[in-house]
Each structure stands twice: as structure tokens, then as C-alpha cells.
Write a protein that holds these residues in place. Structure first.
Motif, PDB file in Angstrom:
ATOM      1  N   THR A 159      -3.300 -44.026  45.360  1.00 38.04           N
ATOM      2  CA  THR A 159      -4.502 -44.222  46.182  1.00 38.04           C
ATOM      3  C   THR A 159      -4.359 -45.478  47.032  1.00 38.04           C
ATOM      4  O   THR A 159      -4.622 -45.456  48.240  1.00 38.04           O
TER       5      THR A 159
ATOM      6  N   ASN B 240      -9.700 -41.471  43.383  1.00 40.84           N
ATOM      7  CA  ASN B 240      -8.989 -40.233  43.727  1.00 40.84           C
ATOM      8  C   ASN B 240      -8.911 -39.988  45.238  1.00 40.84           C
ATOM      9  O   ASN B 240      -8.725 -38.853  45.676  1.00 40.84           O
TER      10      ASN B 240
ATOM     11  N   THR C 250      -7.918 -37.365  47.861  1.00 37.77           N
ATOM     12  CA  THR C 250      -8.441 -36.073  47.425  1.00 37.77           C
ATOM     13  C   THR C 250      -9.949 -36.008  47.642  1.00 37.77           C
ATOM     14  O   THR C 250     -10.480 -34.977  48.029  1.00 37.77           O
ATOM     15  N   LYS C 251     -10.623 -37.122  47.404  1.00 32.25           N
ATOM     16  CA  LYS C 251     -12.064 -37.247  47.637  1.00 32.25           C
ATOM     17  C   LYS C 251     -12.291 -38.215  48.792  1.00 32.25           C
ATOM     18  O   LYS C 251     -11.499 -39.134  49.006  1.00 32.25           O
TER      19      LYS C 251
ATOM     20  N   THR D 269     -11.084 -33.188  53.755  1.00 29.88           N
ATOM     21  CA  THR D 269      -9.700 -32.835  53.473  1.00 29.88           C
ATOM     22  C   THR D 269      -8.869 -34.111  53.569  1.00 29.88           C
ATOM     23  O   THR D 269      -9.221 -35.027  54.323  1.00 29.88           O
ATOM     24  N   SER D 270      -7.786 -34.169  52.833  1.00 33.75           N
ATOM     25  CA  SER D 270      -6.965 -35.382  52.819  1.00 33.75           C
ATOM     26  C   SER D 270      -6.256 -35.634  54.144  1.00 33.75           C
ATOM     27  O   SER D 270      -5.657 -36.687  54.335  1.00 33.75           O
TER      28      SER D 270
END
Length: 158
Positions: A8, A65, A68-69, A100-101
Motif C-alpha cells: 500500500t 488495502n 483495492t479500496k 477501481t485500482s
């Protein structure tokens, strides 16, 4: 500079470097070197809009995260807008169910800047602002200008 980094943290640093290399117009961000998951940002009101002259502060906090989040982004400055709660929380699809990442901080801040001039009153976070925007646009514009001027008087940008 940051010590041992998680995936991250590495992504946040990558986003930071990309942002520094090619910042979007009218948007600034500052990373807290002691807490890389906490950023401060500034969005300047788009020219030729009722938001022209606004200097709006935001906080950006990255979850464990990320990417992803989405990051948690909220206005620190007071903003009168159909899609912004009085608390500063932002109702924006890419910060919620359409994340979306692929998105990075620049995309998020640019989307928020665009939201200022293109609100979605069908999904209101501030019902009063949404009603004024749809039923009495001059009154809505007066409230926005009053909010911007209050930010100047408060020195929100300092």
C-alpha cells in the motif's frame, strides 16, 4: 525516506511521484512525510464557473488495502454543493461503488473538481443544495459564492 514500506505504501509513493511529475491544473497535494497515508489537497475553483476564486482544502487518508479500496477524501473547507455532505464527505461514484485500482489521486481530485461544476442533484448528499440547484439556480449560486467568501475570510487555505 519512509523506511520499510508495505505494498500500500509503495503504491502511495508511486501515486505521489506521478502526481508531482504531472499535476492536474488547479489541483495541489501535499504528502505528510511522517505519515504517507495522510495527504492534504487543494482544489481551485474552475475558471468561468460560480466556483472561480474558491480555494478548497481536502484531506486524503489511505486505507490499509489501498488501491483495492479508495482513499477517504473529504473537504476540510465548508462547501455548499448537492453532492457534498455538511461534514465534508463527498458523494462521488469513483469514491464509492465504482472504484477501481486504475484510479490514482490525480484522477480522484480531478473528478472532484469536475463535480463542483457538474453536480448530480439526483443523488444528493445535501438536499437543500440539490433543491436550490434544480429549482432556484440564482439562489444556489449566491449560497456558493457566500461559502467561497466565508472561506476567504476564515483563511481556510493557510
Amino acid at each position: 525516506m519512509f523506511g520499510k514500506m508495505t505494498n500500500t505504501d509503495a503504491r502511495i509513493v508511486k501515486d505521489w511521484k506521478r502526481f508531482q511529475a504531472d499535476p492536474p491544473p488547479g489541483v495541489e497535494a501535499e504528502i505528510d512525510v511522517n505519515h504517507i497515508r495522510n495527504w492534504k489537497a487543494v482544489i481551485l475553483g474552475p475558471e468561468d464557473s460560480i466556483w472561480q476564486g474558491a480555494v478548497l482544502l481536502l484531506s486524503i487518508d489511505f486505507p490499509d488495502n489501498y488501491p483495492t479500496k479508495p482513499p477517504h477524501v473529504k473537504f476540510v473547507s465548508s462547501v455548499f454543493h448537492p453532492n457534498i455532505y455538511k461534514s465534508g464527505e463527498i458523494c462521488l461514484d469513483i469514491l464509492q461503488n465504482n472504484w477501481t485500482s486504475v484510479y490514482d489521486v490525480a484522477a480522484v481530485l480531478t473528478s472532484i473538481q469536475s463535480l463542483l461544476t457538474d453536480p448530480n442533484p439526483a443523488s444528493p448528499a445535501n438536499i437543500e443544495a440539490a433543491q436550490l440547484f434544480t429549482k432556484d439556480e440564482p439562489a444556489y449560486e449566491r449560497r456558493v459564492r457566500k461559502c467561497i467568501e466565508a472561506g476567504w475570510a476564515a483563511g481556510d487555505w493557510e
